[in-house]
Motif scaffolding. Structure first.
Motif, PDB file in Angstrom:
ATOM      1  N   GLN A 315      -2.243 -13.545   0.213  1.00  0.00           N
ATOM      2  CA  GLN A 315      -3.613 -13.363  -0.257  1.00  0.00           C
ATOM      3  C   GLN A 315      -4.021 -11.887  -0.221  1.00  0.00           C
ATOM      4  O   GLN A 315      -4.690 -11.383  -1.117  1.00  0.00           O
ATOM      5  N   TYR A 316      -3.571 -11.202   0.837  1.00  0.00           N
ATOM      6  CA  TYR A 316      -3.849  -9.771   0.959  1.00  0.00           C
ATOM      7  C   TYR A 316      -3.273  -9.038  -0.264  1.00  0.00           C
ATOM      8  O   TYR A 316      -3.942  -8.255  -0.928  1.00  0.00           O
ATOM      9  N   THR A 317      -2.016  -9.358  -0.565  1.00  0.00           N
ATOM     10  CA  THR A 317      -1.348  -8.685  -1.685  1.00  0.00           C
ATOM     11  C   THR A 317      -2.035  -9.034  -3.004  1.00  0.00           C
ATOM     12  O   THR A 317      -2.231  -8.165  -3.862  1.00  0.00           O
ATOM     13  N   ALA A 318      -2.407 -10.303  -3.141  1.00  0.00           N
ATOM     14  CA  ALA A 318      -3.045 -10.715  -4.405  1.00  0.00           C
ATOM     15  C   ALA A 318      -4.378  -9.986  -4.593  1.00  0.00           C
ATOM     16  O   ALA A 318      -4.687  -9.507  -5.690  1.00  0.00           O
ATOM     17  N   LEU A 319      -5.153  -9.868  -3.510  1.00  0.00           N
ATOM     18  CA  LEU A 319      -6.447  -9.187  -3.632  1.00  0.00           C
ATOM     19  C   LEU A 319      -6.245  -7.692  -3.901  1.00  0.00           C
ATOM     20  O   LEU A 319      -6.904  -7.096  -4.757  1.00  0.00           O
ATOM     21  N   LYS A 320      -5.297  -7.122  -3.180  1.00  0.00           N
ATOM     22  CA  LYS A 320      -5.033  -5.689  -3.361  1.00  0.00           C
ATOM     23  C   LYS A 320      -4.580  -5.417  -4.809  1.00  0.00           C
ATOM     24  O   LYS A 320      -5.048  -4.490  -5.453  1.00  0.00           O
ATOM     25  N   ASN A 321      -3.695  -6.266  -5.300  1.00  0.00           N
ATOM     26  CA  ASN A 321      -3.211  -6.077  -6.680  1.00  0.00           C
ATOM     27  C   ASN A 321      -4.341  -6.239  -7.687  1.00  0.00           C
ATOM     28  O   ASN A 321      -4.442  -5.478  -8.653  1.00  0.00           O
ATOM     29  N   ALA A 322      -5.171  -7.246  -7.440  1.00  0.00           N
ATOM     30  CA  ALA A 322      -6.277  -7.478  -8.384  1.00  0.00           C
ATOM     31  C   ALA A 322      -7.261  -6.307  -8.333  1.00  0.00           C
ATOM     32  O   ALA A 322      -7.799  -5.882  -9.356  1.00  0.00           O
TER      33      ALA A 322
END
Ligand code: DGJ
Length: 691
Positions: A315-322
């Motif tokens: 989730q951290y990576t998904a938010l950071k990427n978004a």
């Protein structure tokens, strides 16, 4: 594009030897993450033995010199999470091949864009590349920031399949690191392999022409030094497959917890999608929507204690990427030839092979009439030109608003009888006529290229002509039909109603026909309306060997007279028989007619040539290549599509085709200059404005 530094030859071996002694092997405990290594993203795993040392059977950076070093300090003892989070865990951000003072963002351990291995003047950390024979730093004006520079291997350099490549070494504390390698390559596709700590982490990664490729993997480092190698062991004898390398990012990998996620939520809270000081959106709708979705999901997960670390990480990576993917809508105040050009909603402009002109238009939504710049072109979102013809409007020529598809292609024959768009457009067409519409505009097989639009004062209709091609009953080739298509609408917003596609005039019997086996072909085309209102279609015929100019009828919807009755020189002319020219762009200036053309090399650019005449159906004189300083003779890597007048300026519009990803083709707009004798010239510039 040019080489911006010298190439490294044998003289640089001293530096290489110096570097060879820098990468000490040796143990140390495992990383904070437990000494294991893991793959992430498109990565492959990097193994490590139980003692935490790299299991590599020899990193390509020789590890000569002292075998024993002190255990490297632990990353998380040296830095707090907050400290690393503030720099997005980025220790190194290397713009490969850039000069040290090239500027741009740098990682925590570095103060210059790139450097040969040694101590960083600002941080004291030891890092950099190993200069090697044939290694060449190239500046590429089609790229930006991290893709503006890259390492290449000179084509004539001696090549050793296992050794030739790029070697980097980074001083890092003991820990686990996420490494991203970035590749941006304007030439042929190639496959590359990478090693980290002597282990293969990327194998045969396809690097496509003009397409940014990133590969991310994680690797544990225990000896204080992270070693990388990028090469192509399968390059064989093809120098076009030499390795390239644009950038390297080295990031620390944190512990993923609810608290960390909360910190990221705080950092990425961006509020509403409104540009500061303006009421317009700040980010593209798609990127803002994707971000909001991830933000909400992260908020929900952060409330949940005790989820698996992997869940927090994802989730951290998904938010950071978004968050990183939030695309600001760009407002332009200049032309930037070859750069990504987005519309006022942040989407890439899709108007290839197009034409720009000034029109008085009435917006069907608001009923307001205004003068606008109007750009029609091919929408290549779905490759070739299966999406249809679209239009954009502008007040200043720099910023464009998407006006939609003005002539849609047809998905199925049934669609013409079922979908309201088509049923009302073709209400008075017979079934046979609709069969013809489908055959010519079939989204699966039709080729619709180089649309051009003219307004007919007499009928009050806008007339759209285009290169209409596709397979025929006797040939499967996509370019067998070789016709010119025509469609009309009472507004430039469309929808345009397809009339038909035609073969056009033929070679008179007393002249040499360069392709007698197929008469009247029409491919790359353009339109021109003369000062007396007579319109002409200019097109490649005779299998692209000969250009033709044919007069249109008063309605601009067909030839002035059918080919059987056409009189040479009165109704049409053949230009430069056998010269093989296409991409015609005709315009008039001070009573002189100019015709810009390209050669015929598919999507690859070639040398331009222009011609001049005193009248459209008159004698055309070859004036040569108008491009000045175009060292490669490729029309500055573009192909002409239109030259138009804006005030006292003339603008050359060309396409820089990306054959492997046509929707990512770029536009090259350049000022056209004229000397006192009317000679035309085009010079390249990275950025320019109208006077
Ligand atoms: C060159 C033409 O100018 C383009 O419009 C397109 O037809 C390509 N050839 C296809 O190879």
């Amino acid at each position: 594009m040019r080489s911006r530094r010298g190439t490294y030859g044998l003289a640089m071996l001293t530096a290489a030897a110096m570097l060879a002694g820098c990468a000490a092997g040796g143990g140390g405990a495992g990383s904070r993450a437990g000494g294991g290594t893991e793959a992430s993203g498109s990565a492959q795993s990097v193994g490590e033995d139980a003692a935490g040392a790299s299991t590599a059977g020899g990193s390509s950076l020789e590890t000569g010199g002292s075998a024993e070093t002190e255990a490297a300090p632990d990353l998380w003892k040296l830095h707090t999470t907050e400290e690393l989070m503030a720099v997005d865990y980025l220790l190194y951000r290397v713009n490969c091949g850039a000069a040290e003072d090239a500027g741009g963002e740098t990682g925590l351990y570095q103060t210059v864009a790139d450097q040969p291995y040694g101590a960083d003047a600002g941080t004291g950390k030891q890092w950099g590349y190993r200069p090697a024979d044939g290694m060449e730093a190239v500046e590429d004006d089609t790229g930006e920031d991290l893709t503006r520079y890259r390492w290449e291997i000179r084509e004539d350099a001696e090549y050793d399949a296992e050794q030739t490549g790029f070697y980097y070494d980074f001083e890092v504390p003991r820990g686990t690191y996420e490494v991203t390698l970035g590749f941006y390559n304007p030439f042929s596709a190639r496959k590359l392999t990478a090693e980290a700590e002597g282990q293969t982490v990327m194998e045969d990664q396809k690097i496509l022409k003009y397409q940014l490729t990133e590969n991310t993997f994680s690797t544990a480092v225990s000896d204080g030094s992270l070693q990388l190698k990028v090469y192509n062991p399968d390059r064989g004898r093809d120098a076009m497959k030499n390795p390239v390398l644009s950038y390297i990012l080295v990031r620390a990998v944190p512990d993923y917890t609810a608290d960390l996620l909360k910190q990221l939520l705080k950092q990425t809270a961006t509020g509403e999608n409104v540009a500061p000081g303006r009421q317009t959106p700040r980010y593209t709708a798609a990127s803002y929507e994707a971000f909001t979705e991830q933000y909400r999901a992260a908020e929900a997960l952060a409330q949940k204690d005790g989820a698996a670390e992997e869940e927090y990480r994802m989730q951290y990576t998904a938010l950071k990427n978004a968050y990183e993917g939030l695309e600001e809508i760009r407002v332009y105040d200049s032309f930037l030839p070859g750069k990504k050009w987005t519309d006022d909603e942040g989407n890439l402009i899709q108007a290839h092979g197009g034409q720009v002109q000034r029109l008085t238009v009435t917006d069907p939504a608001t009923g307001q009439t205004a003068e606008k710049w109007w750009w029609v072109g091919e929408d290549k979102t779905n490759g070739s030109s299966r999406s249809g013809i679209c239009a954009y409007s502008s007040d200043d020529l720099y910023n464009w608003h998407y006006e939609g598809i003005v002539m849609r292609n047809v998905e199925s024959r049934a669609q013409l009888d079922e979908e309201e768009y088509f049923t009302s457009l073709y209400a008075d067409y017979t079934p046979e006529q609709k069969d013809r519409v489908f055959a010519c505009l079939d989204a699966k097989s039709a080729i619709i290229e180089r649309p051009k639009l003219i307004f007919n004062e007499k009928t009050g209709l806008y007339v759209l002509w285009f290169h209409a091609d596709g397979p025929t009953e006797t040939s499967d080739s996509s370019y067998a039909a070789a016709c010119a298509g025509v469609a009309v609408s009472d507004t430039p917003y469309g929808p345009f109603r397809f009339i038909d596609r035609y073969r056009l005039n033929t070679c008179p019997p007393d002249q040499e026909d360069f392709h007698p086996q197929s008469k009247g072909m029409a491919r790359d085309m353009n339109l021109f309306v003369d000062e007396d209102g007579t319109a002409y279609i200019i097109y490649s015929s005779e299998e692209n060997l000969t250009l033709y100019i044919s007069k249109l009828n008063d309605e601009y919807t067909y030839l002035a007279v059918p080919p059987e009755q056409a009189v040479y020189r009165r109704d049409y002319i053949r230009l430069f028989p056998g010269a093989q020219r296409e991409a015609p762009a005709l315009f008039v200036r001070d009573g002189a007619y100019y015709l810009m053309t390209s050669g015929c090399t598919g999507w690859a650019p070639n040398q331009a040539r222009y011609y001049r005449a005193d009248s459209v159906l008159g004698e055309w004189e070859n004036c040569g290549d108008p491009c000045v300083g175009d060292e490669n003779h490729t029309t500055f890597e573009s192909q002409s599509t239109c030259i138009f007048r804006a005030g006292d300026s003339y603008i050359y519009m060309g396409d820089r085709w990306n054959s492997e990803d046509l929707k990512n083709s770029r536009y090259i707009w350049l000022p056209v200059e004229f000397d006192d004798a009317g000679g035309m010239s085009i010079s390249y510039t990275d950025e320019w404005k109208l006077p």
